[in-house]
Design an enzyme around this catalytic site. Structure first.
Site, PDB file in Angstrom:
ATOM      1  N   ARG A 188      34.960  46.662  43.011  1.00 62.52           N
ATOM      2  CA  ARG A 188      34.387  45.746  42.030  1.00 62.52           C
ATOM      3  C   ARG A 188      32.870  45.627  42.114  1.00 62.52           C
ATOM      4  O   ARG A 188      32.205  45.406  41.130  1.00 62.52           O
ATOM      5  CB  ARG A 188      34.943  44.348  42.247  1.00 62.52           C
ATOM      6  CG  ARG A 188      36.345  44.157  41.844  1.00 62.52           C
ATOM      7  CD  ARG A 188      36.579  42.710  41.629  1.00 62.52           C
ATOM      8  NE  ARG A 188      35.853  42.207  40.483  1.00 62.52           N
ATOM      9  CZ  ARG A 188      34.615  41.769  40.484  1.00 62.52           C
ATOM     10  NH1 ARG A 188      33.907  41.772  41.587  1.00 62.52           N
ATOM     11  NH2 ARG A 188      34.049  41.336  39.396  1.00 62.52           N
ATOM     12  N   CYS A 211      39.837  39.693  40.014  1.00 59.34           N
ATOM     13  CA  CYS A 211      40.205  40.268  41.292  1.00 59.34           C
ATOM     14  C   CYS A 211      40.930  39.224  42.102  1.00 59.34           C
ATOM     15  O   CYS A 211      41.118  38.103  41.654  1.00 59.34           O
ATOM     16  CB  CYS A 211      39.009  40.810  42.040  1.00 59.34           C
ATOM     17  SG  CYS A 211      38.137  39.567  42.963  1.00 59.34           S
ATOM     18  N   ARG A 242      38.056  47.651  54.052  1.00 63.44           N
ATOM     19  CA  ARG A 242      36.924  47.632  53.115  1.00 63.44           C
ATOM     20  C   ARG A 242      35.658  47.120  53.793  1.00 63.44           C
ATOM     21  O   ARG A 242      34.555  47.509  53.406  1.00 63.44           O
ATOM     22  CB  ARG A 242      37.222  46.695  51.924  1.00 63.44           C
ATOM     23  CG  ARG A 242      38.149  47.236  50.892  1.00 63.44           C
ATOM     24  CD  ARG A 242      38.227  46.272  49.736  1.00 63.44           C
ATOM     25  NE  ARG A 242      36.901  45.771  49.396  1.00 63.44           N
ATOM     26  CZ  ARG A 242      36.616  44.518  49.047  1.00 63.44           C
ATOM     27  NH1 ARG A 242      37.574  43.624  48.947  1.00 63.44           N
ATOM     28  NH2 ARG A 242      35.391  44.157  48.780  1.00 63.44           N
TER      29      ARG A 242
END
Ligand code: UD1
Length: 422
Positions: free
Chosen positions: A94, A118, A401
């Site tokens: 994103r 999200c 991430r």
């Protein structure tokens, strides 16, 4: 698919070194696209996390030449081939939204897919778009894509209704080549904005005021190469602090900027954790059980970071007494609570999804739980470390991430945690 298997109960002890900041390197990787010269940009202290790998893929898809070895990265962007970001790559991450400002500044046009919602809330981008339009960009939203174009952007006075981190970064990047001066009022003050200003100035931009609520960008016509070290990740540092706090640990963090963690340090002290600051080190010494705190309120920097709300909730779930956690930044950020409850935590979230009331329990017990997003995932790992028995944490793709080697760091501190293939 992989999962963590954690056997809880070990106190964390020892020293851990904190790597480069995710939220700093991501906008920096967009900013380097502004460099039209054949000079290299050399970045050091680059964290090897999934979000960076993806951003590198996106830069390469636009024609950037990148070599990445260990923590060092060299990037050349003189021969870029495109300004349209591949939708599949964009969907995977994103935060690509701030590529808009950089590509618009570089090419006068950009096409990206709309980031949409999200896991942690709606995440609208109207502040980004309003800022870019104030600089003279024309925008068109069609079929899930945003097209922006301009002849040459012109400096403007922009007031942000809310100090959005991403919007501030996007506007800074778009203004670097704009004609005249841009002023951003009510700008975000996060340390990552200062890092962005610092690298862009090293590349030849003229930006002042980052770290305050007013940032001024004087347009320039060219940039050049630079070498730059990314700041340490204050959220990873905060996560390790919470892990120590939750396990009655005694740890030292190396390579941190204690000033970036003031709000966290002060809340943990309130919870009776002892914290000593020494240059770029922090020593965290926690009691066997924390004391509840009256309030934790997430706010833009320098307030308590929303990214540490979930880890803090996990740490307080075993505290003596009741704590109130108020999430002011995002509208849906208590996804960890359901999972913590499965471990025996007693937490109630109000119907507006803004406040969690945490009644500290004496013990948590191991369970099979799933990370709903990056920081909530870190919170579940912390709960697992503090719980009795075995905890399985699934959904590691979220944790990867933003954490380089969470299990390695925790294991080095004495935690019993393993990554296993499912
Ligand atoms: C950045 C961080 C993220 C952190 C957040 C807040 C990166 C890559 N991510 O995200 O880890 O949690 O700051 O510290 O740096 N908003 C709007 N309209 C807009 C823009 C934002 O309403 O145009 C709202 C958002 O929905 C959210 C709040 O403002 O509720 C904060 O968002 P923002 O500061 O923009 O966060 P990000 O830049 O997305």
């Amino acid at each position: 698919m992989e999962k963590y298997v954690i056997r809880g109960g070990n106190k964390l002890e020892g020293t851990v070194r904190i790597g480069g900041s995710k939220n700093s390197i991501l906008p920096i990787l967009a900013a380097v696209l502004l460099n039209k010269s054949s000079d290299e940009i050399i970045l050091t202290n680059v964290p090897r996390i999934r979000d960076v790998v993806k951003m590198v893929d996106i830069l390469r898809s636009l024609g950037a030449r990148i070599t990445w070895s260990g923590k060092d990265m060299a990037i050349q962007t003189d021969n870029l081939t495109g300004y349209a970001v591949d939708e599949k790559l964009m969907r995977e991450m994103r935060s690509t939204v701030f590529l808009m400002g950089a590509l618009l500044g570089r090419f006068g046009q950009v096409c990206i897919s709309h980031p949409g919602g999200c896991a942690i809330g709606q995440r609208p981008i109207e502040l980004h778009l309003k800022g870019l339009m104030a600089l003279g960009a024309q925008l068109k939203e069609q079929h899930g894509y945003i097209y922006a174009s301009c002849s040459r952007l012109t400096g403007a006075d922009i007031h942000l209704d809310y100090p959005s981190v991403g919007a501030t970064e996007n506007i800074i990047m778009a203004s670097v080549y704009a004609r005249g001066t841009t002023t951003i009022n009510n700008a975000a003050k996060e340390p990552e904005i200062v890092d962005l200003q610092n690298i862009l100035n090293k590349m030849g931009a003229k930006i002042r005021g980052a770290g305050t609520d007013q940032i001024r960008i004087k347009g320039v016509t060219q940039l050049h190469g630079a070498e730059f070290g990314v700041i340490p990740d204050r959220i990873v540092a905060g996560t390790m602090m919470m892990a120590a706090a939750a396990t009655g640990g005694d740890i030292v963090l190396e390579n941190v900027i204690p000033g970036h963690l003031e709000a966290v340090t002060s809340k943990l002290r309130e919870a009776s954790v002892q914290i000593r600051e020494e240059n770029d080190r922090l020593r965290i010494h926690a009691p066997p059980r924390l004391k509840a705190v009256e309030f934790v309120r997430t706010l833009p920097y320098p307030g308590f970071p929303t990214d540490l709300q979930a880890p803090m909730t996990a740490a307080l779930s075993r505290a003596k007494g009741t704590s109130m956690i108020v999430e002011n930044v995002f509208d849906s950020r208590f996804k960890h609570v359901g999972e913590l409850t499965r471990m025996g935590a007693q937490i109630v979230v109000t119907t507006d999804n803004r406040t969690a009331i945490v009644h500290g329990v004496e013990k948590l017990t191991g369970a099979v739980i799933k990370a709903p997003d990056l920081r909530a995932g870190a919170a579940l790992v912390i709960a697992g470390l503090a719980a009795e028995g075995e905890t399985i944490v699934e959904g590691l793709q979220h944790i990867d991430r933003g954490y380089e080697n969470l299990e390695g760091d925790l294991a080095r501190l004495g935690a019993d945690i393993r990554r296993v293939k499912v």
